[in-house]
Scaffold this motif. Structure first.
Motif, PDB file in Angstrom:
ATOM      1  N   GLY A 234     -62.130  43.988 -57.447  1.00 56.59           N
ATOM      2  CA  GLY A 234     -62.213  43.551 -58.832  1.00 56.59           C
ATOM      3  C   GLY A 234     -60.843  43.521 -59.479  1.00 56.59           C
ATOM      4  O   GLY A 234     -59.812  43.618 -58.812  1.00 56.59           O
ATOM      5  N   VAL A 235     -60.846  43.383 -60.790  1.00 56.64           N
ATOM      6  CA  VAL A 235     -59.603  43.314 -61.564  1.00 56.64           C
ATOM      7  C   VAL A 235     -59.394  44.664 -62.238  1.00 56.64           C
ATOM      8  O   VAL A 235     -60.286  45.176 -62.905  1.00 56.64           O
ATOM      9  CB  VAL A 235     -59.659  42.172 -62.606  1.00 56.64           C
ATOM     10  N   TRP A 236     -58.192  45.194 -62.057  1.00 59.15           N
ATOM     11  CA  TRP A 236     -57.877  46.535 -62.529  1.00 59.15           C
ATOM     12  C   TRP A 236     -56.611  46.538 -63.381  1.00 59.15           C
ATOM     13  O   TRP A 236     -55.702  45.775 -63.139  1.00 59.15           O
ATOM     14  CB  TRP A 236     -57.641  47.460 -61.331  1.00 59.15           C
ATOM     15  N   ALA A 237     -56.576  47.429 -64.350  1.00 64.33           N
ATOM     16  CA  ALA A 237     -55.381  47.667 -65.159  1.00 64.33           C
ATOM     17  C   ALA A 237     -54.756  48.968 -64.666  1.00 64.33           C
ATOM     18  O   ALA A 237     -55.413  50.010 -64.630  1.00 64.33           O
ATOM     19  CB  ALA A 237     -55.749  47.788 -66.634  1.00 64.33           C
TER      20      ALA A 237
ATOM     21  N   GLU B  68     -66.307  56.953 -62.462  1.00 74.01           N
ATOM     22  CA  GLU B  68     -66.860  55.599 -62.412  1.00 74.01           C
ATOM     23  C   GLU B  68     -65.817  54.634 -62.947  1.00 74.01           C
ATOM     24  O   GLU B  68     -65.347  54.784 -64.074  1.00 74.01           O
ATOM     25  CB  GLU B  68     -68.141  55.518 -63.265  1.00 74.01           C
ATOM     26  N   ASP B  69     -65.414  53.673 -62.133  1.00 74.53           N
ATOM     27  CA  ASP B  69     -64.405  52.680 -62.514  1.00 74.53           C
ATOM     28  C   ASP B  69     -63.070  53.302 -62.924  1.00 74.53           C
ATOM     29  O   ASP B  69     -62.401  52.820 -63.835  1.00 74.53           O
ATOM     30  CB  ASP B  69     -64.928  51.768 -63.635  1.00 74.53           C
TER      31      ASP B  69
ATOM     32  N   PRO C  17     -60.277  44.940 -68.862  1.00 73.18           N
ATOM     33  CA  PRO C  17     -61.245  44.319 -69.770  1.00 73.18           C
ATOM     34  C   PRO C  17     -61.406  42.842 -69.451  1.00 73.18           C
ATOM     35  O   PRO C  17     -60.438  42.170 -69.071  1.00 73.18           O
ATOM     36  CB  PRO C  17     -60.640  44.518 -71.159  1.00 73.18           C
ATOM     37  N   ILE C  18     -62.608  42.378 -69.551  1.00 77.52           N
ATOM     38  CA  ILE C  18     -62.880  40.947 -69.301  1.00 77.52           C
ATOM     39  C   ILE C  18     -62.510  40.172 -70.554  1.00 77.52           C
ATOM     40  O   ILE C  18     -62.949  40.489 -71.647  1.00 77.52           O
ATOM     41  CB  ILE C  18     -64.366  40.724 -68.947  1.00 77.52           C
ATOM     42  N   SER C  19     -61.663  39.166 -70.369  1.00 83.29           N
ATOM     43  CA  SER C  19     -61.238  38.395 -71.538  1.00 83.29           C
ATOM     44  C   SER C  19     -61.745  36.977 -71.486  1.00 83.29           C
ATOM     45  O   SER C  19     -62.175  36.474 -70.536  1.00 83.29           O
ATOM     46  CB  SER C  19     -59.718  38.395 -71.666  1.00 83.29           C
TER      47      SER C  19
END
Length: 129
Positions: A42-45, A111-112, A127-129
């Motif tokens: 997935g996409v991670w910061a 979690e995450d 965050p999904i933008s």
């Protein structure tokens, strides 16, 4: 009755013999199962503890040319920019160079949420933008 006792004793002796003679797994064999791909992909910061360096990492769930690719964007972390693929581990994952060498390792903290093993960086779902 004596025959049944003999068979039970023989069966138990057989189980003990097989168990005692079984060779331990080789050091190169996985001892435990790694995290599931969907828990890591997935996409991670990524952010440096205390502020500073930041990065967005996309960890692919697909295998392309034998590896799971990594894409580092808006990133000022040299090690993350060096990463070309990733692999799951028992308690997290590793970012790998094109040669398959680990440049960063993360362990799951919730979690995450992951933390770099040196505790310098934290990683959360972007965050999904």
């Amino acid at each position: 009755m004596a025959n049944a006792l003999f068979r039970t004793t023989a069966a138990l002796a057989g189980v003990l013999l097989v168990t005692a003679c079984a060779s331990p797994p080789a050091a190169s064999e996985p001892q435990e199962r790694p995290l599931a791909v969907d828990q890591v992909a997935g996409v991670w910061a990524v952010s440096e503890v205390g502020g500073g360096a930041r990065c967005q990492l996309s960890l692919s769930n697909l295998i392309i040319d034998g590896v799971r690719p990594v894409l580092a964007e808006r990133c000022n972390l040299a090690a993350a920019m060096e990463a070309k693929s990733w692999r799951a581990t028992v308690d997290g994952f590793e970012l790998l160079t094109i040669d398959g060498n680990a440049v960063m390792a993360f362990r799951r903290t919730g979690e995450d949420a992951f933390e770099e093993v040196g505790r310098r960086y934290l990683m959360t779902r972007a965050p999904i933008s």
